[in-house]
Design a protein around this motif. Structure first.
Motif, mmCIF file in Angstrom:
data_model
loop_
_atom_site.group_PDB
_atom_site.id
_atom_site.type_symbol
_atom_site.label_atom_id
_atom_site.label_comp_id
_atom_site.label_asym_id
_atom_site.label_seq_id
_atom_site.Cartn_x
_atom_site.Cartn_y
_atom_site.Cartn_z
ATOM 1 N N TYR A 277 -35.912 45.324 -2.100
ATOM 2 C CA TYR A 277 -35.903 44.394 -3.231
ATOM 3 C C TYR A 277 -36.956 43.305 -3.060
ATOM 4 C CZ TYR A 277 -31.665 46.219 -5.449
ATOM 5 O OH TYR A 277 -30.751 47.004 -6.112
ATOM 6 N N LYS A 278 -37.096 42.818 -1.839
ATOM 7 C CA LYS A 278 -38.061 41.751 -1.575
ATOM 8 C C LYS A 278 -39.470 42.191 -1.934
ATOM 9 C CE LYS A 278 -39.540 38.551 2.099
ATOM 10 N NZ LYS A 278 -39.370 38.174 3.524
ATOM 11 N N ARG A 279 -39.792 43.447 -1.658
ATOM 12 C CA ARG A 279 -41.122 43.970 -1.980
ATOM 13 C C ARG A 279 -41.360 44.059 -3.486
ATOM 14 N NH1 ARG A 279 -43.287 48.462 2.311
ATOM 15 N NH2 ARG A 279 -42.908 47.225 4.203
ATOM 16 N N LYS A 280 -40.272 44.076 -4.227
ATOM 17 C CA LYS A 280 -40.367 44.063 -5.692
ATOM 18 C C LYS A 280 -40.278 42.637 -6.244
ATOM 19 C CE LYS A 280 -40.545 48.469 -6.988
ATOM 20 N NZ LYS A 280 -41.531 49.030 -7.950
ATOM 21 N N GLY A 281 -40.253 41.671 -5.329
ATOM 22 C CA GLY A 281 -40.149 40.282 -5.751
ATOM 23 C C GLY A 281 -38.757 39.885 -6.191
ATOM 24 N N ILE A 282 -37.750 40.623 -5.713
ATOM 25 C CA ILE A 282 -36.364 40.382 -6.121
ATOM 26 C C ILE A 282 -35.556 39.913 -4.916
ATOM 27 C CG2 ILE A 282 -34.262 41.445 -7.049
ATOM 28 C CD1 ILE A 282 -36.072 43.478 -8.474
ATOM 29 N N GLY A 283 -34.795 38.837 -5.123
ATOM 30 C CA GLY A 283 -33.975 38.306 -4.045
ATOM 31 C C GLY A 283 -32.830 37.483 -4.583
ATOM 32 N N PHE A 284 -32.227 36.698 -3.726
ATOM 33 C CA PHE A 284 -31.025 35.952 -4.093
ATOM 34 C C PHE A 284 -31.287 34.905 -5.175
ATOM 35 C CE2 PHE A 284 -29.874 37.653 0.061
ATOM 36 C CZ PHE A 284 -28.570 38.080 -0.167
ATOM 37 N N GLN A 285 -32.521 34.435 -5.280
ATOM 38 C CA GLN A 285 -32.810 33.389 -6.264
ATOM 39 C C GLN A 285 -33.473 33.942 -7.530
ATOM 40 O OE1 GLN A 285 -31.516 30.470 -5.707
ATOM 41 N NE2 GLN A 285 -30.857 31.189 -3.688
ATOM 42 N N SER A 286 -33.548 35.238 -7.662
ATOM 43 C CA SER A 286 -34.191 35.827 -8.846
ATOM 44 C C SER A 286 -33.397 35.548 -10.118
ATOM 45 C CB SER A 286 -34.336 37.347 -8.670
ATOM 46 O OG SER A 286 -35.204 37.648 -7.606
ATOM 47 N N ASN A 287 -34.119 35.380 -11.207
ATOM 48 C CA ASN A 287 -33.494 35.227 -12.517
ATOM 49 C C ASN A 287 -33.382 36.615 -13.132
ATOM 50 O OD1 ASN A 287 -32.664 34.625 -15.096
ATOM 51 N ND2 ASN A 287 -34.113 32.942 -15.390
ATOM 52 N N PHE A 288 -32.237 37.243 -12.937
ATOM 53 C CA PHE A 288 -32.079 38.644 -13.329
ATOM 54 C C PHE A 288 -32.106 38.849 -14.834
ATOM 55 C CE2 PHE A 288 -31.555 40.240 -9.183
ATOM 56 C CZ PHE A 288 -30.891 39.274 -8.452
ATOM 57 N N SER A 289 -31.815 37.803 -15.596
ATOM 58 C CA SER A 289 -31.857 37.938 -17.050
ATOM 59 C C SER A 289 -33.288 38.155 -17.545
ATOM 60 C CB SER A 289 -31.254 36.694 -17.720
ATOM 61 O OG SER A 289 -32.026 35.537 -17.433
ATOM 62 N N GLN A 290 -34.274 37.824 -16.698
ATOM 63 C CA GLN A 290 -35.678 37.980 -17.076
ATOM 64 C C GLN A 290 -36.267 39.312 -16.613
ATOM 65 O OE1 GLN A 290 -37.163 35.636 -19.041
ATOM 66 N NE2 GLN A 290 -35.142 34.653 -19.024
ATOM 67 N N LEU A 291 -35.516 40.046 -15.811
ATOM 68 C CA LEU A 291 -36.030 41.301 -15.267
ATOM 69 C C LEU A 291 -35.772 42.463 -16.223
ATOM 70 C CD1 LEU A 291 -34.967 41.012 -11.507
ATOM 71 C CD2 LEU A 291 -37.199 40.521 -12.521
ATOM 72 N N LYS A 292 -36.701 43.391 -16.269
ATOM 73 C CA LYS A 292 -36.567 44.603 -17.081
ATOM 74 C C LYS A 292 -36.244 45.782 -16.172
ATOM 75 C CE LYS A 292 -39.950 42.844 -20.415
ATOM 76 N NZ LYS A 292 -38.881 42.329 -21.295
ATOM 77 N N ALA A 293 -35.822 46.876 -16.784
ATOM 78 C CA ALA A 293 -35.420 48.057 -16.004
ATOM 79 C C ALA A 293 -36.531 48.541 -15.090
ATOM 80 C CB ALA A 293 -34.984 49.163 -16.955
ATOM 81 N N LYS A 294 -37.778 48.438 -15.566
ATOM 82 C CA LYS A 294 -38.908 48.941 -14.777
ATOM 83 C C LYS A 294 -39.221 48.066 -13.557
ATOM 84 C CE LYS A 294 -42.336 46.607 -17.714
ATOM 85 N NZ LYS A 294 -42.715 45.583 -16.724
ATOM 86 N N ASP A 295 -38.627 46.866 -13.510
ATOM 87 C CA ASP A 295 -38.899 45.944 -12.406
ATOM 88 C C ASP A 295 -38.110 46.287 -11.143
ATOM 89 O OD1 ASP A 295 -40.622 44.417 -14.010
ATOM 90 O OD2 ASP A 295 -38.950 43.231 -14.797
ATOM 91 N N TYR A 296 -37.089 47.116 -11.273
ATOM 92 C CA TYR A 296 -36.218 47.410 -10.137
ATOM 93 C C TYR A 296 -36.730 48.600 -9.329
ATOM 94 C CZ TYR A 296 -32.803 44.184 -12.102
ATOM 95 O OH TYR A 296 -32.183 43.058 -12.566
ATOM 96 N N PRO A 297 -36.437 48.636 -8.030
ATOM 97 C CA PRO A 297 -36.831 49.791 -7.217
ATOM 98 C C PRO A 297 -36.043 51.040 -7.597
ATOM 99 C CG PRO A 297 -35.442 48.297 -5.936
ATOM 100 C CD PRO A 297 -35.735 47.613 -7.244
#
Length: 219
Positions: free
Chosen positions: A91-111
């Motif tokens: 997740y970290k390599r995708k720029g995703i972590g505990f402080q991420s704003n998940f409401s702003q993420l799209k399906a393609k952003d996830y590993p």
């Protein structure tokens, strides 16, 4: 009222068609895929502050640990814990972590599983300690079947595409159960129930926030 049917014997196909509903064959991803790595958030978490972000990611990591216990039967506890740590880095390599704003993420952003398998192979290529090599070889063997060209890659290796706007939806498990592969059927059922659980929670939060009385039935 939105109605969701979990149908193991394809008994609701005609009813879904006659009511203008939707039939989803969960044995394939043709009508919608659930990416296990997609962080499903509640309505409150989408709108609230930092604490909710942390809770969302932590809860999802706990869910993934249970998912991998189901989908990787026989994996030893050390390899599973090694996998848990790799997933955080994934997740970290995708720029995703505990402080991420998940409401702003799209399906393609996830590993996806391809990303996990590539990370395992990369770590295996760099590993020099026997403990690391042993665990990474175990994980490479287990995860390869879910990545590109693997025998079970069709179900989960890709971004989430499942969206349901209809008021009558049937999740057809017949083809999945007919394959007699209880491991895959159980893992897919776990993902569908996780998705449905979130729909119920979001509906309840919507009702409380807006003073409405929308209902959801799961049968």
């Amino acid at each position: 009222t939105k109605i969701f049917i979990l149908d193991p014997e394809n008994e609701y196909k005609a009813l879904a068609e006659n009511l203008g509903g939707r039939l989803i064959d969960v044995g394939t991803a043709t009508a919608g895929r659930i990416n296990p790595f997609h962080v499903i958030t509640t309505l409150d978490a989408d709108e609230d502050g930092e604490a909710s972000k942390v809770d969302n990611f932590a809860v999802h990591l706990q869910f993934l640990e249970e998912y991998f216990r189901v989908v990787l039967p026989g994996i030893d506890s050390q390899a599973l814990e090694y996998l848990n740590n790799l997933i955080v880095e994934l997740y970290k390599r995708k720029g995703i972590g505990f402080q991420s704003n998940f409401s702003q993420l799209k399906a393609k952003d996830y590993p996806i599983f391809d990303d996990l398998y590539d990370l395992i192979l990369e770590k295996l290529n760099e590993a020099t300690v026997d403990y690391d090599v042993t665990n990474l070889r175990v994980l490479a063997n287990f995860i390869s079947k879910f990545s590109k060209n693997g025998r079970d890659s069709n179900l989960w290796n890709g971004e989430s595409t499942l969206t349901v706007k209809e008021n009558f939806t049937v999740f057809n498990f017949q083809s999945l159960l007919a394959n007699k592969n209880g491991v895959i059927a159980n893992a897919q059922m776990l993902l569908v129930l996780k998705w449905l659980d979130n729909e119920i929670i979001k509906n309840r939060e919507f009702n409380l926030k807006h003073g409405t009385n929308r209902k959801i039935i799961v049968a």
